[in-house]
Scaffold this active site. Structure first.
Site, PDB file in Angstrom:
ATOM      1  N   TYR A 150     -17.961  -5.286  13.300  1.00 43.83           N
ATOM      2  CA  TYR A 150     -16.647  -5.253  13.947  1.00 43.83           C
ATOM      3  C   TYR A 150     -15.726  -6.298  13.323  1.00 43.83           C
ATOM      4  O   TYR A 150     -14.572  -6.011  12.995  1.00 43.83           O
ATOM      5  CB  TYR A 150     -16.814  -5.507  15.439  1.00 43.83           C
ATOM      6  CG  TYR A 150     -15.510  -5.541  16.206  1.00 43.83           C
ATOM      7  CD1 TYR A 150     -14.806  -4.363  16.453  1.00 43.83           C
ATOM      8  CD2 TYR A 150     -14.988  -6.738  16.683  1.00 43.83           C
ATOM      9  CE1 TYR A 150     -13.606  -4.387  17.160  1.00 43.83           C
ATOM     10  CE2 TYR A 150     -13.806  -6.773  17.393  1.00 43.83           C
ATOM     11  CZ  TYR A 150     -13.109  -5.600  17.625  1.00 43.83           C
ATOM     12  OH  TYR A 150     -11.935  -5.622  18.320  1.00 43.83           O
ATOM     13  N   LYS A 154     -12.120  -5.800  11.194  1.00 47.23           N
ATOM     14  CA  LYS A 154     -10.851  -6.387  11.595  1.00 47.23           C
ATOM     15  C   LYS A 154     -10.304  -7.326  10.523  1.00 47.23           C
ATOM     16  O   LYS A 154      -9.074  -7.464  10.374  1.00 47.23           O
ATOM     17  CB  LYS A 154     -11.010  -7.117  12.934  1.00 47.23           C
ATOM     18  CG  LYS A 154     -11.240  -6.158  14.099  1.00 47.23           C
ATOM     19  CD  LYS A 154     -10.079  -5.190  14.257  1.00 47.23           C
ATOM     20  CE  LYS A 154     -10.215  -4.310  15.477  1.00 47.23           C
ATOM     21  NZ  LYS A 154      -9.050  -3.427  15.700  1.00 47.23           N
TER      22      LYS A 154
END
Length: 250
Positions: A150, A154
């Site tokens: 994750y 990002k």
């Protein structure tokens, strides 16, 4: 006059949480808002609650054909896009040793490829001076165990924001990244369960990580999104704005 009066916005991942709050704020600011999300019933409920300025278009941003349909709906309404908020995203929790190909494909397929497709498909509809807002994460600048995929997705969003800001500047299109910190959303509630904690206990643990001593509210993040989407930020591009209670700033 409301700052987005007569303007048109697209918000992905708008069924709930931060995306839902952003759609509400932009509608309150006078925009006609097209909402997308994978959960059709929840998406249509959100649009109905926002009011007549909201249009629900079910969509999985990792599928190009779905985004083509969104663009077709906006074009058929005779609209150009003044703001695109690429908010749709998801994550999986797991260590380096536990990461699988399926985890990677899911996270990068939605967070990175989905963001790329969203902005790419919207390009023909972007009005001169339009604003593109990409949603980042504080994990993108931290090393949080179990959040590697994750966080990496990002971090990629942050660099895409810089690159697209440079590429689209000749059109007068601005691109910025909005990075929330811990925010009271259904996603946070899901993480609480994975950690074997109640939502209240998990919020308290997250609050301890912020100088302001609390988690954020979706409408607080939406206020920053509205600033970046609207004319008040007309000389801002390539930037990253943190709405994180000081989590990674102090």
């Amino acid at each position: 006059m409301p700052p987005m009066d007569g303007k048109t916005a697209l918000v992905t991942g708008a069924s709930s949480g931060i995306g839902r709050a952003i759609a509400q704020r932009l509608a309150d600011d006078g925009a006609r808002v097209y909402l997308t999300g994978r959960r059709e019933d929840e998406l249509r409920k959100a649009a109905a609650e926002i009011g007549p300025a909201a249009v629900a278009v079910p969509c999985d941003v990792s599928r190009a054909a779905d985004l083509d349909r969104v663009v077709d709906v906006i074009r058929a309404d005779g609209r150009r896009l003044d703001a695109v908020i690429a908010n749709a995203g998801l994550g999986v929790v797991g260590s380096l040793a536990e990461a699988t190909q399926e985890d990677y494909d899911l996270v990068f397929g939605v967070n990175v490829h989905g963001t790329l497709l969203t902005v790419q498909k919207a390009l023909p509809l972007l009005a001169e001076g339009a604003s593109v807002v990409l949603l980042g994460s504080t994990t993108g600048v931290q090393g949080v165990p179990g959040m590697g995929l994750y966080a990496a997705s990002k971090a990629a969003i942050r660099n895409l924001g810089r690159t697209w800001a440079a590429e689209l500047a000749p059109r007068g299109v601005r691109v910025n990244v909005l990075t929330p910190g811990p925010t009271a959303t259904p996603g946070i509630e899901g993480l609480a369960g994975l950690n074997g904690m109640t939502t209240e206990a998990f919020h308290a643990a997250l609050a301890d990580q912020t100088p302001l001593g609390r988690v954020g509210r979706p409408e607080e993040v939406a206020a920053v999104a509205a600033f970046l989407a609207g004319p008040q930020s007309s000389f801002v591009t390539g930037a990253e704005y943190f709405a994180d209670g000081g989590q990674v700033q102090v």
